[in-house]
Design a protein around this motif. Sequence first.
Motif, PDB file in Angstrom:
ATOM      1  N   ALA A 705     -37.368 -22.346   4.993  1.00 57.51           N
ATOM      2  CA  ALA A 705     -38.066 -23.577   5.358  1.00 57.51           C
ATOM      3  C   ALA A 705     -37.904 -23.861   6.847  1.00 57.51           C
ATOM      4  N   THR A 706     -36.672 -23.619   7.373  1.00 65.92           N
ATOM      5  CA  THR A 706     -36.454 -23.824   8.811  1.00 65.92           C
ATOM      6  C   THR A 706     -37.323 -22.873   9.640  1.00 65.92           C
ATOM      7  N   LEU A 707     -37.400 -21.607   9.206  1.00 62.84           N
ATOM      8  CA  LEU A 707     -38.225 -20.632   9.927  1.00 62.84           C
ATOM      9  C   LEU A 707     -39.698 -21.033   9.892  1.00 62.84           C
ATOM     10  N   ILE A 708     -40.139 -21.468   8.734  1.00 65.99           N
ATOM     11  CA  ILE A 708     -41.544 -21.897   8.603  1.00 65.99           C
ATOM     12  C   ILE A 708     -41.811 -23.104   9.503  1.00 65.99           C
ATOM     13  N   GLN A 709     -40.814 -24.043   9.553  1.00 62.06           N
ATOM     14  CA  GLN A 709     -40.983 -25.207  10.413  1.00 62.06           C
ATOM     15  C   GLN A 709     -41.047 -24.793  11.887  1.00 62.06           C
ATOM     16  N   LYS A 710     -40.196 -23.833  12.280  1.00 62.62           N
ATOM     17  CA  LYS A 710     -40.178 -23.390  13.681  1.00 62.62           C
ATOM     18  C   LYS A 710     -41.517 -22.758  14.064  1.00 62.62           C
ATOM     19  N   ILE A 711     -42.002 -21.883  13.203  1.00 60.96           N
ATOM     20  CA  ILE A 711     -43.287 -21.219  13.492  1.00 60.96           C
ATOM     21  C   ILE A 711     -44.411 -22.235  13.520  1.00 60.96           C
ATOM     22  N   TYR A 712     -44.363 -23.203  12.611  1.00 54.82           N
ATOM     23  CA  TYR A 712     -45.424 -24.203  12.569  1.00 54.82           C
ATOM     24  C   TYR A 712     -45.401 -25.061  13.831  1.00 54.82           C
ATOM     25  N   ARG A 713     -44.171 -25.471  14.245  1.00 51.28           N
ATOM     26  CA  ARG A 713     -44.104 -26.313  15.445  1.00 51.28           C
ATOM     27  C   ARG A 713     -44.570 -25.557  16.687  1.00 51.28           C
ATOM     28  N   GLY A 714     -44.193 -24.253  16.788  1.00 53.43           N
ATOM     29  CA  GLY A 714     -44.682 -23.456  17.916  1.00 53.43           C
ATOM     30  C   GLY A 714     -46.196 -23.351  17.919  1.00 53.43           C
ATOM     31  N   TRP A 715     -46.740 -23.094  16.722  1.00 49.42           N
ATOM     32  CA  TRP A 715     -48.211 -23.012  16.611  1.00 49.42           C
ATOM     33  C   TRP A 715     -48.865 -24.334  16.976  1.00 49.42           C
TER      34      TRP A 715
END
Length: 1137
Positions: A705-715
């Motif tokens: 979930a943290t990884l998905i959040q990081k990628i989403y915020r970068g995007w």
Amino acid sequence: MEVKTSLLDNMIGVGDMVLLEPLSEDSFLGNLKKRFDHSEIYTYIGSVVISMNPYRSLPIYTPEKVEEYRNRNFYELSPHIYALADEAYRSLRDQDKDQCILITGESGAGKTEASKLVMSYVAAVCGKGHEVNKVKEQLLQSNPVLEAFGNAKTVRNDNSSRFGKYMDIEFDFKGDPLGGVISNYLLEKSRVVKQPRGERNFHVFYQLLSGASDDTLRKLKLDRDFSKYNYLSLDSAAVSGLDDAANFRTVRNAMQIVGFMEDEVQSVLELVAAVLKLGNIEFKPESRCNGTDESRVKDKNDLKEMCELLGIEQSVLERAFSYRTVEAKMEKVSTTLNVAQAYYARDALAKNLYSRLFSWLVTRINESIQAQTKARHKVMGVLDIYGFEIFEDNSFEQFIINYCNEKLQQIFIELTLREEQEEYVREGIEWTNIEYFNNAIICDLIENNQNGILAMLDEECLRPGTVTDETFLDKLNTICADHQHFESRLNKNSKFLNDHSLPHNCFRIQHYAGKVLYRVEGFVDKNNDLLYRDLSQAMYKANHSLIKQLFPEGNPAKVNLKRPLTAGFQFRASVGTLMRNLQTKNPNYIRCIKPNDKKASHIFTDSLVRHQVRYLGLMENVRVRRAGYAFRQPYEPCLERYKMLCKRTWPHWKGPAREGVEVLMADLQIPTEEISYGRSKIFIRNPRTLFFLEEKRKQCLQDLATLIQKIYRGWKCRTHFLLMKKSQIVVAAWYRRYAQQKKYRNIKSATTMVQSYTRGWQARKLLRELKHQKRCEEAVTTIAAFWHGTQARLELRRLKQEVRNKHAVTVIWAYWQGTKARRELRQLKEEARNKHAVSVIWAGWQGTKVRREYRKFFRANAGKKIYDFTIQRIIQKYFLGLKSSMPSMSPIDRKWPARPYGFLDGVHTELRKIFHHWRCKKYRDQFTEEKKAVYEEKLEASEIFKDKKALYPNSVSQPFKGDYLEISKNPKYQKLNSAVDEKVLLADVVNKINRANGKGTPRIFLLTKKNFVLADQKTGQVKASIPLPDVTSVSVSTQKDGFFALKLKEGSASAVKGDFLLSSEHLIEIITKLHRIGATAADREKLKVDISDEFLVQFKQDKVCVKFIQSSPKNGNSISCKRKNNRLLEVSVPTSP
């Protein structure tokens, strides 16, 4: 609402007790309480469902929930009774395994509601259709009937089942219900005559008195006041939340749906009323001259009413209550009954009457709901029976109930272990023997044929001499003294002599659920369950058909001197049959638990639940399940759930699922002794291992979930930056455009100013030049105008000629273009046909190639199987199509579906004939006798007048009314009606034609079976009464007039004044009825009907010819009759327009 995709997702407490860690009774209760407080009333023990009664409605039984659990894996969703019902139904439908669902628990735990939920779920998910829906409705509606007659309000439950019920629901190969069979066990018939404080008798008594109409109660000789009946307790007659009147209507409707006839329902209500009347019969003591006491009925009114209901002679039943006849071989001994014995006989009769009525109801329901076909059926059994009972005062009923639960516990353990062993063998896992408590020794203590408690009780009941409960207890103390599970105060084992908690008249048995103290008082009487033969014979003498069926032993022609079977023997035999039945089916268990004794929601009583957990053996069940492997799961869902825990399996594993699971477990360093790999499942021995996997998965999901959040915020940030950059470029472009446009507008404005001055000077100079030129050219213009006019007229004539020529060319060109287009269209159609032919040939060639390629894979007889299958499907499709396109039920409807296949020609034609014959029969069956008579008259009218009389077609649609004057009701014709002795078949106003002038005089025409009468219309005075035998023939014309001549027999008294020439609007009906009367009379000839446009009529001594001619309509469309001479009357009939 969130849909869970696994039992382990968002779990409140532990959904499966097998996974409970640590396992103890306190943790078990704590888990149940935690889930109950969150409205999670269902919990698993492996495949066993624990159901807590919530005492309130929960939104978990909606149609959406049914669809959610439909065709889902048992552990796929959160625990629910629907999951067990779906698993059982799918196993029955798909794997052809007979199923049984065992529902146990104490009164008030929700067993009856659980069985209803199972049946409603199965009814919702199985097939649809008129017949299927009818069977489902009958199966569901059998519950209200049995609840009314078998349920009662107790201190623990307002709708407590006071009998055990086992229902076998039968299904066809598609899984659609075909019917069912119900078996009942141990109805608590003692409740009929006596109820504990705070409890009621069976529901049906209160429902009948509250919901029946006044007329029904009057016929049953009942009153609505409960206090008038001794068998009904008054302290709890009204129950909050129960509408007895509405429930009575529900029961009547349910009986109708199940298939009870109206006379059967009435008979059942009469027997219920008879039981109430029986309780009001009281006795008084009387002393005989020999010093013995006898009993007499105090008030014979209730006895009289009861005898009237059942059709019994009052003296016969009264004697049966006062005397008892004992038969031994060829001897009969009659003894009197004292008051206590009379009351015992009365109560015994009431209990037997109600118990046998209940058994008859079950049998009658079975006749309605049983499957009609003889083929083998798939069966799902539902068992709703008492749970283990431990009261302060336990008697014979609790003893045999607990015996039944011992047998159920024994088969539960055996079937559970067998199921575990079969799964281990199926998966190739080594089987390890499981140590568990085997209660066979307790069952043997109760049911052993030589030394069992039930056998000794039967032996004591059959023993001659004085038999009491104390002698029975002495026998137990002698024979069962050394048994480790039997205790008694007088037991030979001296260690119990100082046990003061054990009274002298009691014994104790250590059941699997705990020790239970039984009081022997009443054991012998309840086991005997005797009904005096005098009462049986009195009941058999009743004129009531149902009573004779209930008491067959009362038939004097079939006297059986053998002692009837005891209650214990019958119950042991029925339990044995039930156990053998259950062992042939795959078991599914629902353990019902009552959370509190207050019947209130949100209350969890630890001591009460702990008591039920013990006697239901739930802890033992968990230990048996955990003795092998605590958790098992197929490889595919296991890999799908835990694949993120290993880099080699995440995100996708491309090999077999088992290898992926092995790689995953090796990477997690799970000890090999904790897991075993079956053929299709992984087995985990300890719940800690499963919880370790779940904890690792939870942590991994957080990291993901943290990884998905990081990628989403970068995007999201990159997307925002690109949007801002694009916006800046757009703003800059728009600004530069604006600046250039403004500069351009300034330059343009200056240039326009210079240009305007220059153009003004040039324009003024040009104007001066033009004015001079204009004056010079005006003269030339005038001359040119005349010249141009001449030239224009010449040009106009030339152009008109050209237009005419051009139109002709256009028409020719259009015809040429049409010809050309049609030619091109024909060419394109030919090309399309050629192209389609090539496609068909190519498809055929490809099919031939494929068949040649794959022909080697087919068996030699594949063609025949395909052909048989195709023929079968074609016939099935033909019948289904025929069913959906049947014509109407009208016999004149000649429509019939087209024949789809040539080889069905004979069948198609034969079915059409059969349907038409059946439809005609249905149409004929609708006719009443009156309607048949009308149609017979219409048919006879057709035979007489069809194609002969022009007036006949107009009469076809008009019904033959007969009495058009309503002579019997009209007071004007009262005198005339009294003058006619016979029934009037026809009454109408006719015109009697006068020979002198051809005019008509109104007369009342009455027709009976023997005479016809002519009477004055105004006064009702009879002018002529002619016997029908004197009428020889009737003459009418072929046209649309209403004239007819009644010709009388020459020489008869009626023929003195001659024949009658009459006119009527109902000519067809009058002559038809005259003809029918002559045809049905045996003493005279059939009336002759002459149809001709010219006939002779006898008027006194002269014969006059009546001639009918067609004339054009002048004064309307009326028919006129005129005298031409002494021998001719001419009737003018207007022709139809």
